[in-house]
Write a protein that holds these residues in place. Structure first.
Motif, PDB file in Angstrom:
ATOM      1  N   GLY A  52       1.563   9.346  -6.280  1.00 46.48           N
ATOM      2  CA  GLY A  52       2.047  10.724  -6.262  1.00 46.48           C
ATOM      3  C   GLY A  52       1.128  11.633  -5.490  1.00 46.48           C
ATOM      4  N   PRO A  53       1.649  12.816  -5.110  1.00 53.05           N
ATOM      5  CA  PRO A  53       0.880  13.745  -4.285  1.00 53.05           C
ATOM      6  C   PRO A  53      -0.224  14.476  -5.041  1.00 53.05           C
ATOM      7  CG  PRO A  53       3.022  14.670  -4.796  1.00 53.05           C
ATOM      8  CD  PRO A  53       3.011  13.274  -5.340  1.00 53.05           C
ATOM      9  N   GLY A  54      -0.149  14.568  -6.345  1.00 58.27           N
ATOM     10  CA  GLY A  54      -1.130  15.327  -7.117  1.00 58.27           C
ATOM     11  C   GLY A  54      -2.413  14.572  -7.408  1.00 58.27           C
ATOM     12  N   THR A  55      -2.453  13.288  -7.152  1.00 57.64           N
ATOM     13  CA  THR A  55      -3.654  12.523  -7.461  1.00 57.64           C
ATOM     14  C   THR A  55      -4.521  12.386  -6.231  1.00 57.64           C
ATOM     15  OG1 THR A  55      -2.536  10.452  -6.988  1.00 57.64           O
ATOM     16  CG2 THR A  55      -2.507  11.207  -9.264  1.00 57.64           C
ATOM     17  N   THR A  56      -5.802  12.142  -6.453  1.00 58.20           N
ATOM     18  CA  THR A  56      -6.713  11.985  -5.329  1.00 58.20           C
ATOM     19  C   THR A  56      -6.842  10.516  -4.980  1.00 58.20           C
ATOM     20  OG1 THR A  56      -8.604  11.829  -6.807  1.00 58.20           O
ATOM     21  CG2 THR A  56      -8.054  14.020  -5.958  1.00 58.20           C
ATOM     22  N   ASN A  66       0.828  -1.208   0.000  1.00 57.79           N
ATOM     23  CA  ASN A  66       0.000   0.000   0.000  1.00 57.79           C
ATOM     24  C   ASN A  66       0.859   1.254   0.000  1.00 57.79           C
ATOM     25  OD1 ASN A  66      -2.460  -1.303  -0.063  1.00 57.79           O
ATOM     26  ND2 ASN A  66      -2.704  -1.307   2.164  1.00 57.79           N
ATOM     27  N   ALA A  67       1.923   1.264   0.792  1.00 53.97           N
ATOM     28  CA  ALA A  67       2.811   2.426   0.834  1.00 53.97           C
ATOM     29  C   ALA A  67       3.454   2.657  -0.535  1.00 53.97           C
ATOM     30  CB  ALA A  67       3.884   2.234   1.906  1.00 53.97           C
ATOM     31  N   GLN A  68       3.846   1.547  -1.176  1.00 53.96           N
ATOM     32  CA  GLN A  68       4.447   1.673  -2.503  1.00 53.96           C
ATOM     33  C   GLN A  68       3.425   2.207  -3.511  1.00 53.96           C
ATOM     34  OE1 GLN A  68       6.148  -1.937  -4.015  1.00 53.96           O
ATOM     35  NE2 GLN A  68       6.766  -1.002  -5.943  1.00 53.96           N
ATOM     36  N   LEU A  69       2.204   1.719  -3.454  1.00 58.04           N
ATOM     37  CA  LEU A  69       1.166   2.204  -4.372  1.00 58.04           C
ATOM     38  C   LEU A  69       0.879   3.685  -4.141  1.00 58.04           C
ATOM     39  CD1 LEU A  69      -1.310  -0.810  -4.346  1.00 58.04           C
ATOM     40  CD2 LEU A  69       0.088  -0.033  -6.267  1.00 58.04           C
TER      41      LEU A  69
END
Length: 165
Positions: free
Chosen positions: A112-116, A104-107
C-alpha cells in the motif's frame, strides 16, 4: 502447475515426439545421418517409442532450425552445444526474473501507499583514519590511476599503476 496441465503439455505436439527421423530430416533439411550425429553431440534429444524409434517434436525441429543458423554462422558442433545451453539458461533466468518482478510488484501493491519501504539505507562507511588538518575521523580520498599523490613532508610521487617509465 497441476498434474493435468503437465500431462497436457507433454501431449502437446511442440514437446511430444510426433515425427519419425525421415520426416524430421525432410522438414529440417538435414540428412538422417546428421540428425543422429546431432543427437550424439547432445544438441537434440528426440523422444523414443517403447521400441526405441526416434520421435521428433516441433521443439526439436525449432532447435534444428537454430542449429542450421549457427552452422551458417560458422560455429562448430561443440560451440553450438555451448550456445544452445547458454540460450536455454538465459531464457530460464529471464523467466525467473519476470516472475520475481511480478512478485515484487504484487508485494508493493499489497504493502500500500501509506507504508514505507523496508529497503535498508546504505550509508558510506567511515574510514578510521583522521583528516590531518582537523584531527576528525574522515574519508581519505585516493587519487585516480596515473594521478600524483602528495606525501606529507616530501616530494610528490607517481601512484603505482603497473606502468613504470
Amino acid at each position: 502447475m497441476s498434474e493435468e496441465a503437465d500431462r497436457r503439455d507433454l501431449e502437446s505436439p511442440s514437446v511430444r515426439g510426433v515425427y519419425g527421423i525421415s520426416v524430421a530430416a525432410e522438414l529440417s533439411g538435414f540428412g538422417v545421418a546428421a540428425l543422429r550425429l546431432y543427437e550424439d553431440y547432445g544438441l537434440i534429444t528426440p523422444g523414443r517409442t517403447a521400441g526405441g524409434t526416434r520421435r521428433y517434436s516441433d521443439y526439436d525441429l525449432a532447435r534444428l532450425k537454430r542449429i542450421a543458423e549457427l552452422i551458417d554462422a560458422g560455429v562448430n558442433l561443440v560451440g553450438i552445444g555451448r550456445v544452445l545451453d547458454l540460450e536455454t539458461r538465459t531464457g530460464d533466468l529471464e523467466r525467473d526474473n519476470r516472475r520475481l518482478e511480478a512478485d515484487n510488484a504484487q508485494l508493493r501493491a499489497e504493502q500500500g501507499p501509506g507504508t514505507t519501504s523496508a529497503e535498508p539505507v546504505h550509508e558510506p562507511a567511515d574510514d578510521a583514519a583522521a583528516e590531518p588538518e582537523t584531527g576528525r575521523p574522515g574519508r581519505r580520498r585516493r587519487p585516480a590511476a596515473g594521478q600524483r599523490t602528495r606525501l606529507r613532508d616530501g616530494p610528490s610521487r607517481q601512484r603505482a599503476t603497473g606502468d613504470h617509465h
